[in-house]
Design an enzyme around this catalytic site. Structure first.
Site, short mmCIF file in Angstrom:
data_model
loop_
_atom_site.label_atom_id
_atom_site.label_comp_id
_atom_site.label_asym_id
_atom_site.label_seq_id
_atom_site.Cartn_x
_atom_site.Cartn_y
_atom_site.Cartn_z
N ASP A 98 1.29 -1.11 0.36
CA ASP A 98 -0.37 0.14 -0.01
C ASP A 98 1.15 1.61 0.26
O ASP A 98 2.10 1.75 0.95
CB ASP A 98 -0.74 -0.12 1.45
CG ASP A 98 -2.51 0.36 1.08
OD1 ASP A 98 -2.43 1.23 0.56
OD2 ASP A 98 -3.03 -0.37 1.73
N ASP A 199 -3.03 4.94 -2.19
CA ASP A 199 -3.96 5.30 -0.87
C ASP A 199 -4.51 6.98 -1.51
O ASP A 199 -3.59 7.43 -1.41
CB ASP A 199 -3.00 5.37 0.09
CG ASP A 199 -4.59 5.37 1.45
OD1 ASP A 199 -5.22 4.76 1.25
OD2 ASP A 199 -4.30 7.18 2.48
N GLU A 256 -6.51 4.41 -5.58
CA GLU A 256 -7.92 4.38 -4.86
C GLU A 256 -7.95 6.36 -5.35
O GLU A 256 -7.43 6.66 -4.99
CB GLU A 256 -7.79 4.42 -3.04
CG GLU A 256 -9.02 4.53 -2.13
CD GLU A 256 -9.16 5.04 -0.78
OE1 GLU A 256 -9.79 4.93 0.17
OE2 GLU A 256 -7.79 5.71 -1.03
N HIS A 329 -10.78 -2.96 3.73
CA HIS A 329 -10.99 -2.23 4.79
C HIS A 329 -11.65 -0.96 5.69
O HIS A 329 -11.41 -0.49 6.77
CB HIS A 329 -9.88 -2.86 5.09
CG HIS A 329 -8.42 -1.11 4.50
ND1 HIS A 329 -8.65 -1.03 3.25
CD2 HIS A 329 -8.60 -0.04 4.62
CE1 HIS A 329 -7.97 -0.43 2.37
NE2 HIS A 329 -7.63 0.14 3.85
N ASP A 330 -12.60 -0.43 4.61
CA ASP A 330 -12.81 1.00 4.40
C ASP A 330 -14.54 0.81 5.03
O ASP A 330 -15.54 1.41 4.73
CB ASP A 330 -12.77 2.24 3.76
CG ASP A 330 -11.43 2.21 3.34
OD1 ASP A 330 -10.49 2.09 5.10
OD2 ASP A 330 -10.45 2.42 3.05
C1 GLC Z 1 -7.56 5.94 2.19
C2 GLC Z 1 -7.49 4.13 3.21
C3 GLC Z 1 -8.49 4.46 4.70
C4 GLC Z 1 -7.28 5.62 5.69
C5 GLC Z 1 -7.39 6.54 4.77
C6 GLC Z 1 -6.46 7.56 4.56
O1 GLC Z 1 -8.87 6.02 2.09
O2 GLC Z 1 -7.84 2.94 2.33
O3 GLC Z 1 -7.99 3.15 5.40
O4 GLC Z 1 -7.76 5.75 6.50
O5 GLC Z 1 -7.13 6.50 2.63
O6 GLC Z 1 -4.86 7.69 4.61
#
Ligand code: GLC
Ligand code: CA
Length: 559
Positions: A98, A199, A256, A329-330
Site C-alpha cells: 500500500d 492510497d 484509490e 478495510h473501509d
Molecule cells: C484511504 C484508506 C483508509 C485511510 C485513508 C487515509 O481511504 O483506505 O483506510 O484511512 O485513506 O489514509
C-alpha cells in the site's frame, strides 16, 4: 486494449493486523502471512495486497507512516518481508503493498523537523498557512471530522490534514518533496514488488486559493473534497509520478481514486493513463450518499444498484480495465450490506454476491474473510470502536440532530471495524488467530464461520470461491471470463442482475436474483449449458429459468 499481465490476476487483500498472529501479542504479523501462504495458494489467488505495514504510530492503523523505509515492529522486520517475498514466489503469488503518499504521520522525521523550526526546509514539505484573525485559514472539514487545520503551538500558523490531525498532508507543489517520494517508491519497487495499491491519490492537489466555501453542516464547516479532491492541476502530479516511478517497472498500480468522473477515465486508466486500474466507489457506496457521511443513508434498490454497476462496467470498458471488489478495510461486510434479508446472510446470499461481481470485466479483489461469508460486528457502545472514522461519524451524527441510538445504528452499519475483526481460522479460543486476546474483538459467529469448518464442508462459501477462481483462471471459459466483452442485460425483472461475457467463440451469461423473492428470467436461446449454480441445479420451463431467492448462476449459451 492490449493484453496486460495484471488482467488475469485474482487479488486477495490482507489487513495484516487481523490476518494471523504468530508471536501471540494479539496483533497479526508478516510471519502470519508466511504461515498462511498454503491457504492462500489453495484458494487460487495469484497476488496479495497488504495494507500498510510501515513504521507507524497506528492512529489510522498504518495509513499514518512515520518511516517509509522501515516495517512497524508489531508486524516484524524488513527481513521478514524479504522472506515473505521469497516464499510467496515459490507459490507464484505476487505481492502488492500500500502506497500512502498524500500524507505522513506527524511522527515522521520530516514533519517533526518542520514543526520544530519555522525556518526548516521541511516546512515546505507540508502545508503550513497563517491563521486569519486568530482562526484557521478557512472552513474546510477533514474527512475524519473537524477542521483540516491544526494550530502550531506558539505560532499563528496552522498545518493542513485532509484526514486525521496526526496525518499531515504532504505538499506536492514542492519539487524537492516529490523527488524524495519517487526515490522511496523506486527503492521499494527494486525489491521485487508486483506493484502498489495507491492510497487517497486524488487528494494530492489542493486548490491554491485556499478559499472558504458555504458551510454544509451544523459545525459551520464544509467538506474539503470540493477543494482538495481531483482538482485541476492534479494531472501534472499524477503524470510525473508515473513517469518517475511505475513506468520504469512493469508494475501494477491500483489507484484509490475517489472523485473521478467517468468522462475523465481515459486520463486515469486509458492506454497512457496514470494507473493500471482504479477502484470505482459509485456503486460500492450505494447505501450512503457519501462514503464519509454515514448518517446520510439511502433506501437503495437492486434496480438502482444494477444501473450503477452497468454504467460503471460500460464506462470502464470503453477506455481500460477495472478493479472489482465488494469489500475492503473501509467498507462494511458485503453480505450485511448487499443482502438485505438477514435469513439469506449465509451461503446463499454470500455466493450470490460473489457470482455477481467476480465475473465482471476486470481484476477481482477478495478481502480477507469475504470468502468465508463474514458479517458485520454489531457493537453496543461507542467506546467499543477502534476506527477513528467511526468515532467521528458518531459525534457528527449527533451534532446533525440524530439521537445517540440512531448514531450507533449508522456507525454499526458502516463502521470500518466491521471488516477489521480477526480472521477466524478455527473454532478454538480467539478463533486460532492468536493465543492472546486480539487487539480488536473477534465476531461471535466465528464458531461456525471459520476457515477450518469451511475447508471441511464441500458446499461452503470458501469452496464456492475456489470454484469461481478455478472457472475464471483455469477452465475452458478462462479466456472469455478474463478478456471477453461485458454486455449488460437490461431486459429483466428489477430484482435480477444479469450480464454477458463473450468473445468470438463463447457466450456466457451470469444471472443473479438479488432479492428474497422468486423471479423468472426469459432465456431466448434455450440451447444452453449450466456451468455453476449456487442452488446446485436450475429450475426451468421451456424458455424461462425460475430463480429462487438469491439464486445465482452462470450458463454457456451455445452459439
Ligand atoms: C484511504 C484508506 C483508509 C485511510 C485513508 C487515509 O481511504 O483506505 O483506510 O484511512 O485513506 O489514509
Ligand atoms: Ca503478532
Amino acid at each position: 486494449m492490449n493484453v496486460q499481465w495484471w488482467q488475469k490476476e485474482v487479488i486477495y487483500q490482507i489487513y495484516p493486523r487481523s490476518f494471523k498472529d504468530t508471536n501471540n501479542d494479539g496483533v497479526g504479523d508478516i510471519n502470519g502471512i508466511i504461515e498462511k501462504l498454503p491457504y492462500l495458494n489453495s484458494l487460487g489467488i495469484t497476488m496479495i495486497w497488504i495494507c500498510p505495514i510501515f513504521k507507524s504510530p497506528m492512529v489510522d492503523n498504518g495509513y499514518d507512516i512515520s518511516d517509509y523505509k522501515d516495517i512497524n515492529s508489531e508486524f516484524g522486520s524488513l527481513n521478514d518481508l524479504e522472506t515473505l517475498l521469497n516464499k510467496a514466489k515459490q507459490y507464484d503469488i505476487k505481492i502488492m503493498l500500500d502506497l500512502v503518499v498524500n500524507h505522513t504521520s506527524d511522527e515522521h522525521e520530516w514533519f517533526e523537523a518542520a514543526l520544530n523550526d519555522p525556518a526548516s526546509p521541511y516546512r515546505d514539505y507540508y502545508i503550513f498557512k497563517e491563521g486569519v484573525n486568530g482562526a484557521p485559514p478557512n472552513n474546510w472539514r477533514s474527512i475524519f471530522g473537524g477542521s483540516v487545520w491544526e494550530k502550531v503551538v506558539g505560532e499563528d500558523m496552522y498545518y493542513m490534514h485532509v484526514f486525521d490531525k496526526k496525518q499531515p498532508d504532504l505538499n506536492f507543489e514542492n519539487p524537492k518533496l516529490r523527488e524524495e517520494i519517487y526515490h522511496m517508491i523506486n527503492w521499494w519497487l527494486r525489491k521485487g514488488l508486483a506493484g502498489f495499491r495507491i492510497d487517497s491519490i486524488t487528494f494530492l492537489k489542493k486548490d491554491q486559493d485556499f478559499e472558504s466555501l458555504t458551510a454544509d453542516g451544523n459545525d459551520g464547516l464544509v467538506t474539503c473534497k470540493h477543494k482538495t479532491r481531483n482538482r485541476p492541476g492534479i494531472e501534472l502530479f499524477l503524470k510525473e509520478l508515473k513517469q518517475q516511478t511505475f513506468e520504469k517497472f512493469d508494475c501494477i498500480t491500483v489507484g484509490e481514486a475517489p472523485g473521478v468522473n467517468y468522462d475523465e477515465l481515459t486520463d486515469f486508466i486509458g492506454e497512457d493513463g496514470y494507473f493500471s486500474m482504479i477502484f470505482d466507489f459509485k456503486y460500492t457506496d450505494i447505501d450512503v450518499e457519501s462514503g464519509s457521511d454515514w448518517f446520510k443513508r439511502t433506501n437503495w434498490t437492486t434496480e438502482e444498484y444494477k444501473k450503477l454497476l452497468f454504467e460503471s462496467q460500460e464506462a470502464i470498458q470503453k477506455v481500460g480495465w477495472g478493479a472489482n471488489f465488494i469489500e475492503n478495510h473501509d467498507q462494511p461486510r458485503a453480505l450485511s450490506k448487499l443482502v438485505k434479508d438477514p435469513s439469506y446472510q449465509n451461503f446463499v446470499g454470500g455466493s450470490a454476491i460473489a457470482m455477481l461481481y467476480f465475473f465482471l470485466r476486470g481484476t477481482p479483489f477478495i478481502y480477507q474473510g469475504q470468502e468465508l461469508g463474514m458479517t458485520n460486528f454489531e457493537r453496543q457502545s461507542i467506546d467499543q470502536f477502534n476506527d477513528i472514522s467511526s468515532i467521528d461519524n458518531f459525534h457528527r451524527s449527533i451534532e446533525e440532530g440524530f439521537t445517540e441510538e440512531q448514531a450507533m445504528e449508522f456507525v454499526n452499519l458502516r463502521s470500518r471495524d466491521n471488516t477489521r475483526t480477526p480472521l477466524p481460522w478455527n473454532d478454538q479460543k480467539f478463533g486460532g488467530f492468536s493465543k492472546t486476546k486480539p487487539w480488536i474483538d473477534l465476531i461471535e459467529n466465528y464458531k461456525t464461520i471459520n476457515v477450518q469448518i469451511e475447508e471441511n464442508t464441500s458446499s461452503s462459501l470458501l469452496n464456492f470461491y475456489r470454484e469461481l477462481i478455478q472457472l475464471r483462471n483455469h477452465s475452458k471459459y478462462s479466456q472469455t471470463l478474463i478478456y471477453g466483452n461485458f454486455t449488460a442485460h437490461r431486459e429483466t425483472n428489477e430484482n435480477i442482475i444479469s450480464y454477458f461475457r463473450n468473445d468470438q467463440t463463447t457466450k456466457l451469461q451470469i444471472i443473479v436474483n438479488l432479492s428474497n423473492k422468486h423471479n423468472d428470467i426469459d432465456i431466448k436461446n434455450t440451447n444452453y449449458e449450466l456451468i455453476l449454480d449456487n442452488y446446485g441445479a436450475v429450475e426451468k420451463t421451456e424458455n424461462k429459468i425460475k430463480l429462487r431467492p438469491y439464486e445465482a448462476l452462470i450458463i454457456e449459451i451455445k452459439i
